[in-house]
Design a protein around this motif. Structure first.
Motif, mmCIF file in Angstrom:
data_model
loop_
_atom_site.group_PDB
_atom_site.id
_atom_site.type_symbol
_atom_site.label_atom_id
_atom_site.label_comp_id
_atom_site.label_asym_id
_atom_site.label_seq_id
_atom_site.Cartn_x
_atom_site.Cartn_y
_atom_site.Cartn_z
ATOM 1 N N ALA A 1 17.612 21.558 -0.124
ATOM 2 C CA ALA A 1 17.284 20.132 -0.242
ATOM 3 C C ALA A 1 15.900 19.830 0.318
ATOM 4 O O ALA A 1 15.215 18.923 -0.171
ATOM 5 C CB ALA A 1 18.336 19.293 0.475
ATOM 6 N N THR A 2 15.488 20.577 1.319
ATOM 7 C CA THR A 2 14.144 20.399 1.878
ATOM 8 C C THR A 2 13.088 20.679 0.815
ATOM 9 O O THR A 2 12.073 19.981 0.714
ATOM 10 C CB THR A 2 13.934 21.311 3.095
ATOM 11 O OG1 THR A 2 14.890 20.961 4.098
ATOM 12 C CG2 THR A 2 12.532 21.167 3.665
ATOM 13 N N HIS A 3 13.326 21.716 -0.008
ATOM 14 C CA HIS A 3 12.404 22.015 -1.114
ATOM 15 C C HIS A 3 12.452 20.920 -2.172
ATOM 16 O O HIS A 3 11.404 20.495 -2.678
ATOM 17 C CB HIS A 3 12.744 23.370 -1.731
ATOM 18 C CG HIS A 3 12.123 24.523 -1.005
ATOM 19 N ND1 HIS A 3 10.938 25.099 -1.397
ATOM 20 C CD2 HIS A 3 12.506 25.180 0.112
ATOM 21 C CE1 HIS A 3 10.624 26.070 -0.560
ATOM 22 N NE2 HIS A 3 11.563 26.144 0.369
ATOM 23 N N LYS A 4 13.662 20.469 -2.522
ATOM 24 C CA LYS A 4 13.774 19.401 -3.523
ATOM 25 C C LYS A 4 13.090 18.126 -3.027
ATOM 26 O O LYS A 4 12.377 17.449 -3.770
ATOM 27 C CB LYS A 4 15.246 19.100 -3.830
ATOM 28 C CG LYS A 4 16.090 20.289 -4.222
ATOM 29 C CD LYS A 4 15.696 20.886 -5.545
ATOM 30 C CE LYS A 4 16.675 21.983 -5.946
ATOM 31 N NZ LYS A 4 16.224 22.757 -7.108
ATOM 32 N N ALA A 5 13.333 17.794 -1.752
ATOM 33 C CA ALA A 5 12.757 16.577 -1.170
ATOM 34 C C ALA A 5 11.250 16.670 -1.026
ATOM 35 O O ALA A 5 10.590 15.657 -0.776
ATOM 36 C CB ALA A 5 13.391 16.299 0.190
ATOM 37 N N GLY A 6 10.703 17.860 -1.220
ATOM 38 C CA GLY A 6 9.260 18.045 -1.125
ATOM 39 C C GLY A 6 8.469 17.300 -2.174
ATOM 40 O O GLY A 6 7.254 17.147 -2.051
ATOM 41 N N ILE A 7 9.148 16.800 -3.227
ATOM 42 C CA ILE A 7 8.413 16.024 -4.241
ATOM 43 C C ILE A 7 8.278 14.550 -3.835
ATOM 44 O O ILE A 7 7.591 13.791 -4.515
ATOM 45 C CB ILE A 7 9.074 16.119 -5.634
ATOM 46 C CG1 ILE A 7 10.394 15.340 -5.691
ATOM 47 C CG2 ILE A 7 9.264 17.570 -6.051
ATOM 48 C CD1 ILE A 7 10.928 15.146 -7.100
ATOM 49 N N ILE A 8 8.947 14.146 -2.764
ATOM 50 C CA ILE A 8 8.878 12.749 -2.325
ATOM 51 C C ILE A 8 7.496 12.476 -1.731
ATOM 52 O O ILE A 8 7.016 13.210 -0.871
ATOM 53 C CB ILE A 8 9.979 12.449 -1.288
ATOM 54 C CG1 ILE A 8 11.365 12.651 -1.914
ATOM 55 C CG2 ILE A 8 9.838 11.032 -0.741
ATOM 56 C CD1 ILE A 8 12.516 12.543 -0.939
ATOM 57 N N LYS A 9 6.878 11.414 -2.210
ATOM 58 C CA LYS A 9 5.516 11.075 -1.775
ATOM 59 C C LYS A 9 5.514 9.760 -0.999
ATOM 60 O O LYS A 9 6.443 8.960 -1.100
ATOM 61 C CB LYS A 9 4.589 10.953 -2.993
ATOM 62 C CG LYS A 9 4.512 12.207 -3.865
ATOM 63 C CD LYS A 9 3.919 13.390 -3.138
ATOM 64 C CE LYS A 9 3.521 14.528 -4.079
ATOM 65 N NZ LYS A 9 4.615 15.061 -4.897
ATOM 66 N N GLU A 10 4.452 9.544 -0.253
ATOM 67 C CA GLU A 10 4.312 8.360 0.595
ATOM 68 C C GLU A 10 4.456 7.073 -0.227
ATOM 69 O O GLU A 10 3.702 6.815 -1.164
ATOM 70 C CB GLU A 10 2.944 8.382 1.279
ATOM 71 C CG GLU A 10 2.790 7.383 2.411
ATOM 72 C CD GLU A 10 3.545 7.783 3.660
ATOM 73 O OE1 GLU A 10 3.972 6.861 4.389
ATOM 74 O OE2 GLU A 10 3.698 8.993 3.918
ATOM 75 N N GLY A 11 5.468 6.275 0.134
ATOM 76 C CA GLY A 11 5.648 4.964 -0.482
ATOM 77 C C GLY A 11 6.152 4.957 -1.907
ATOM 78 O O GLY A 11 6.241 3.897 -2.529
ATOM 79 N N ILE A 12 6.516 6.134 -2.455
ATOM 80 C CA ILE A 12 6.963 6.234 -3.851
ATOM 81 C C ILE A 12 8.500 6.218 -3.881
ATOM 82 O O ILE A 12 9.145 7.012 -3.197
ATOM 83 C CB ILE A 12 6.452 7.532 -4.504
ATOM 84 C CG1 ILE A 12 4.918 7.601 -4.425
ATOM 85 C CG2 ILE A 12 6.935 7.640 -5.940
ATOM 86 C CD1 ILE A 12 4.204 6.480 -5.131
ATOM 87 N N PRO A 13 9.113 5.325 -4.671
ATOM 88 C CA PRO A 13 10.579 5.245 -4.687
ATOM 89 C C PRO A 13 11.243 6.531 -5.157
ATOM 90 O O PRO A 13 10.672 7.303 -5.936
ATOM 91 C CB PRO A 13 10.864 4.086 -5.646
ATOM 92 C CG PRO A 13 9.619 3.914 -6.448
ATOM 93 C CD PRO A 13 8.491 4.336 -5.565
ATOM 94 N N VAL A 14 12.476 6.738 -4.674
ATOM 95 C CA VAL A 14 13.238 7.953 -4.956
ATOM 96 C C VAL A 14 14.584 7.562 -5.564
ATOM 97 O O VAL A 14 15.270 6.675 -5.045
ATOM 98 C CB VAL A 14 13.492 8.764 -3.669
ATOM 99 C CG1 VAL A 14 14.252 10.054 -3.982
ATOM 100 C CG2 VAL A 14 12.190 9.058 -2.946
#
Length: 426
Positions: A181-194
């Protein structure tokens, strides 16, 4: 390079294997004047369903009147399938031109002392160049592997999507769901909705990462839900509900009960985008879902016997496929043409997919990572197991063993599906 020369070049790149990391791709797109910054994007990762979700989103965006690109992997039949604009794949000549253009910057990198980029890195950079060159406004980008260190992660999307997280690629992304999940969550960017369909420990990691990045999270089962309401005109009827995003009924042109979950992810993502882009309407969402196609994912081929084609490349995907087979064909024993990559959880896939009364013909997918038919056959316990010399021979043997009233399922790897479709549809 001609298209044929381009294919030879790409084949030559397989010797570099899979090498995760951002240094090479970051330098490559920098030399190319950052084509990935010339369009908006949606980034999709997950253990299962990311391809279907990507296809649904691209169909919705296209139905909204938006010039939309779609980048996916692997291909089933041919490389140009990976680069789609408004539902049409890149022409072979354009594909060769994009790779040739990118190759010039690869050679410049090498003179600077960088490691040689991998095949996937070059394909990704070439895809971004192509999408920018033809003037797409949005590109829906499917992660290749993981997310954090995947070459697609040079983009800064409008929305990040994590469909779900299960154990996969443990040799590269860690041995626990939380590590993956840490790798998957790596696409989360500052202030960008998930938007995510993950749960348990994986959702904890995604939520924590989103909080650190000040990114709003929309979670399946919390902010939105989806339910199945039978079939209509060969499509699945679904009802999406969300107190914050809105409610919508739709028909999904992809079969399999897992597509209820995938369509929920696509609808939620589209509605998040619609908060800023009013072209994305309920009508466009309904049209996109009604017309979307995605070959090789619970694809039914009518005939005697009926054939089901599905990648099912990890245990969770195999479990979903088996559930769909049992519900669509109750009481039927299945004859499988089964091929699996050696670096996958072979035992886990077989455990979830194969029942004692099934018949299995093992085949070898078209990949240097493939397990041999004999290796797969050794770990299967079923009524009848045999190894085939080729995919073609394996499918023909499975049809023979199933008989005209039986069910044949071709499964175990997306690298198997392209060749299988050519054999089945010839």
């Amino acid at each position: 390079m001609t298209y044929e020369e381009t294919m030879d070049y790409l084949v030559s790149l397989t010797k570099f294997g899979i090498s995760l990391g951002m240094e090479r791709i970051s330098r490559l797109v920098e030399l190319m004047q950052h084509p990935e910054r010339r369009f908006k994007s949606i980034h999709v990762t997950g253990s299962n369903g990311k391809g279907s979700t990507t296809a649904m989103l691209a169909a919705i965006m296209t139905a909204s009147g938006i010039k939309t690109g779609m980048y996916t992997s692997p291909h089933l039949d041919d490389y140009p399938e990976r680069m789609i604009v408004n539902g049409k794949q890149i022409a072979r000549e354009e594909f060769a031109q994009a790779i040739n253009y990118t190759r010039k910057f690869v050679e410049q990198m090498l003179t600077e002392g960088y490691e040689h980029p991998t095949e996937f890195e070059i394909l990704t950079a070439a895809a971004f160049y192509y999408f920018a060159a033809v003037g797409v406004e949005y590109v829906v980008v499917e992660v290749g592997l993981g997310g954090l260190l995947d070459s697609t992660n040079v983009i800064v999307p409008e929305v990040s999507v994590v469909t779900n997280v299960t154990l996969e690629h443990t040799d590269r992304c860690g041995g626990t769901v939380a590590e993956i999940a840490t790798h998957k969550a790596g696409i989360i960017k500052e202030g960008i909705p998930v938007v995510t369909g993950a749960g348990g420990a994986a959702l904890d990691v995604i939520t924590r990462t989103a909080v650190e990045k000040q990114a709003k999270v929309y979670t399946y089962g919390r902010e939105f839900s989806n339910s199945y309401h039978g079939m209509m005109d060969g499509r699945q009827k679904i009802s999406f509900q969300s107190s914050t995003l809105g409610n919508i009924d739709a028909q999904v042109n992809l079969l399999g009960f897992h597509q209820v979950d995938n369509s929920a992810m696509a609808i939620a993502t589209a509605l998040v985008l619609a908060q800023k882009d009013k072209r994305i309407t309920f009508d466009a969402i309904q049209k996109g879902l009604r017309t979307v196609t995605w070959p090789g994912r619970f694809e039914l081929v009518a005939g005697k016997p009926i054939i089901v084609i599905d990648g099912a490349h990890n245990p969770d995907g195999a479990r979903v496929l088996r559930k769909n087979l049992d519900e669509v064909f109750p009481g039927k024993n299945i004859t499988f043409a089964l091929g699996i990559l050696r670096d996958k959880d072979v035992t886990g896939i077989i455990r979830e997919l194969i029942k004692p009364n099934d018949t299995v013909v093992t085949v070898q997918p078209l990949s240097y990572r493939a397990a041999t038919p004999e290796e797969i056959a050794q770990v299967i316990e079923a009524k009848h197991v045999e190894a085939a010399a080729s995919i073609d021979a394996g499918i023909e043997r499975a049809k023979e063993l199933a008989g005209p009233e039986g069910i044949v399922c071709v499964a175990g790897s997306l690298y198997l599906i392209g060749e299988a479709r050519q054999v089945i549809y010839k």
